[in-house]
Design an enzyme around this catalytic site. Structure first.
Site, PDB file in Angstrom:
ATOM      1  N   SER A 189       5.517 -63.827 -40.324  1.00 13.75           N
ATOM      2  CA  SER A 189       6.003 -62.707 -41.124  1.00 13.75           C
ATOM      3  C   SER A 189       7.346 -62.163 -40.668  1.00 13.75           C
ATOM      4  CB  SER A 189       4.971 -61.574 -41.104  1.00 13.75           C
ATOM      5  OG  SER A 189       4.816 -61.065 -39.791  1.00 13.75           O
ATOM      6  N   LYS A 190       7.898 -62.703 -39.586  1.00 16.34           N
ATOM      7  CA  LYS A 190       9.183 -62.211 -39.093  1.00 16.34           C
ATOM      8  C   LYS A 190      10.325 -62.578 -40.048  1.00 16.34           C
ATOM      9  CE  LYS A 190       7.881 -60.314 -35.146  1.00 16.34           C
ATOM     10  NZ  LYS A 190       6.415 -60.304 -35.267  1.00 16.34           N
ATOM     11  N   ASN A 191      11.483 -61.966 -39.844  1.00 16.52           N
ATOM     12  CA  ASN A 191      12.628 -62.234 -40.721  1.00 16.52           C
ATOM     13  C   ASN A 191      13.004 -63.706 -40.722  1.00 16.52           C
ATOM     14  OD1 ASN A 191      12.502 -59.404 -40.349  1.00 16.52           O
ATOM     15  ND2 ASN A 191      14.651 -59.201 -40.930  1.00 16.52           N
TER      16      ASN A 191
END
Length: 369
Positions: A189-191
């Site tokens: 879910s990180k950038n």
């Protein structure tokens, strides 16, 4: 529920769809080459992420948590040492300190920018303090120029927790380049997210890079020679390939998040809540769009009833976690208040303005009763 459309916190299906064929082709080549660990994809990604941060060296590893642990080991921090960490963040920051046998010292945060203040850090410094781990929470950099000045004053090492902030900057300088070491997470879910766990450590220091490479590989700098206790913490080639496929689009992803944040600000204007802000010269990459309000739980329930996701990052500050009950309780009233007031709304590059308008309509209706 008045509408059937669900708005998730992050839409990974939409995110990966345009890249699917390119990723599958790349994975097929890795399978053909049978080079799965410590190969060309990982080395190329190390160079790309280090270059983005603005430093010379990158070392891939198994997770963002491992990145923090490896950083502390490379800095030779261990039993008897204290490391200053923010109480209002994910537990991994403090966990990494425990993994190396040191003691995390929790410090309160500012209620506007969600980072430790310099005054708070300085008040926590003792003769046992060896390092500071500032966290760039929600995608907004901490006040690194002031933190580095304080660290230099007290002779402390600095490990930047950049897990939520890849691509963020202060006056054009990338996070991860201010401290001795910067640590990134590639949680999905990180950038910049993998299809599994992954992490990276970056540094300008060639000797620290050398230490990190051995520590992540069983304490080995030469095959079957093990000089110190190390770890099996290597970023595999398939995850590196996926990350490299996304990497050229990272600036556009972050721009999409910033556009979504702008839409939120427009649609939430005039409501009795606090929206994110950033100091002048800070490039916020909005890993989360986190608001503050008194009726947080009621709003969360109202959004859920309309098929809209939301999340609380974080409901229990670090110093209040059961695992730290044996430590003297830190005085962190701001973090405890934030834990009752913060709510993160859906945030991802593909978020559309009509979705944000729908979210804002539920918020406006809920707050106006």
């Amino acid at each position: 529920m008045t509408q059937n459309t669900t708005i998730p916190m992050v839409d990974l299906r939409a995110h990966f769809a345009p890249l699917r064929d390119e990723i599958l082709t790349g994975i097929g080549k890795i399978l053909d080459d049978t080079s799965f660990i410590l190969g060309n994809q990982g080395r190329a990604l190390e160079a790309e992420v280090a270059g983005l941060a603005g430093v010379a060296h990158g070392v891939g590893c198994a997770s963002g948590t491992d990145a923090l642990m490896l950083a502390l080991r490379a800095l030779e921090i261990g039993p008897g040492d204290e490391v200053i960490v923010p109480t209002f963040t994910f537990i991994a920051t403090a966990e990494a300190v425990l993994y190396v046998g040191a003691t995390p010292v929790f410090v309160d945060v500012d209620d506007r920018f969600y980072a430790m203040t310099v005054a708070g850090i300085e008040a926590a410094v003792t003769p046992q303090t060896k390092a500071i781990i500032p966290v760039h929470l929600y995608g907004l950099p901490a006040d690194m120029p002031a933190i580095m000045a304080l660290a230099q004053k007290h002779g402390l090492r600095v490990v930047e927790d950049c897990a939520q902030a890849i691509g963020a900057e202060i006056n054009g300088q990338g996070v991860g380049s201010f401290g001795d070491i910067g640590c990134f997470s590639f949680f999905p879910s990180k950038n910049l997210g993998a299809a599994g766990d992954g992490g990276m450590v970056v540094t300008a220091d060639a000797e620290l890079e050398r230490k990190l490479r051995g520590l992540r590989n069983h304490g080995s700098w030469q095959t079957y020679h093990h000089d110190v206790l190390g770890y099996n913490s290597r970023l595999d080639e398939m995850q590196a390939l996926i990350l490299r496929t996304e990497f050229p689009h990272l600036a556009a992803y972050n721009a999409g998040r910033r556009q979504a944040a702008g839409w939120y600000a427009e649609h939430l204007a005039g409501l009795d809540l606090q929206i994110p802000e950033a100091p002048v010269g800070y490039y916020h990459v909005f890993h989360q769009f986190t608001i503050q309000l008194n009726a947080r739980d009621a709003l969360k329930a109202a959004l859920h009833a309309e098929g809209i996701a939301s999340a609380i990052y974080y409901p229990i500050p670090g110093h209040r976690q059961k695992m730290f009950a044996h430590q003297a309780q830190a005085h962190c009233p701001v973090a405890e208040r934030l834990a009752e007031r913060v709510l993160s709304l859906p945030m991802f590059p593909e978020l559309r303005e009509e979705q944000i308008a729908r979210i804002a309509a539920v918020i406006r209706r809920t707050l106006h009763g």
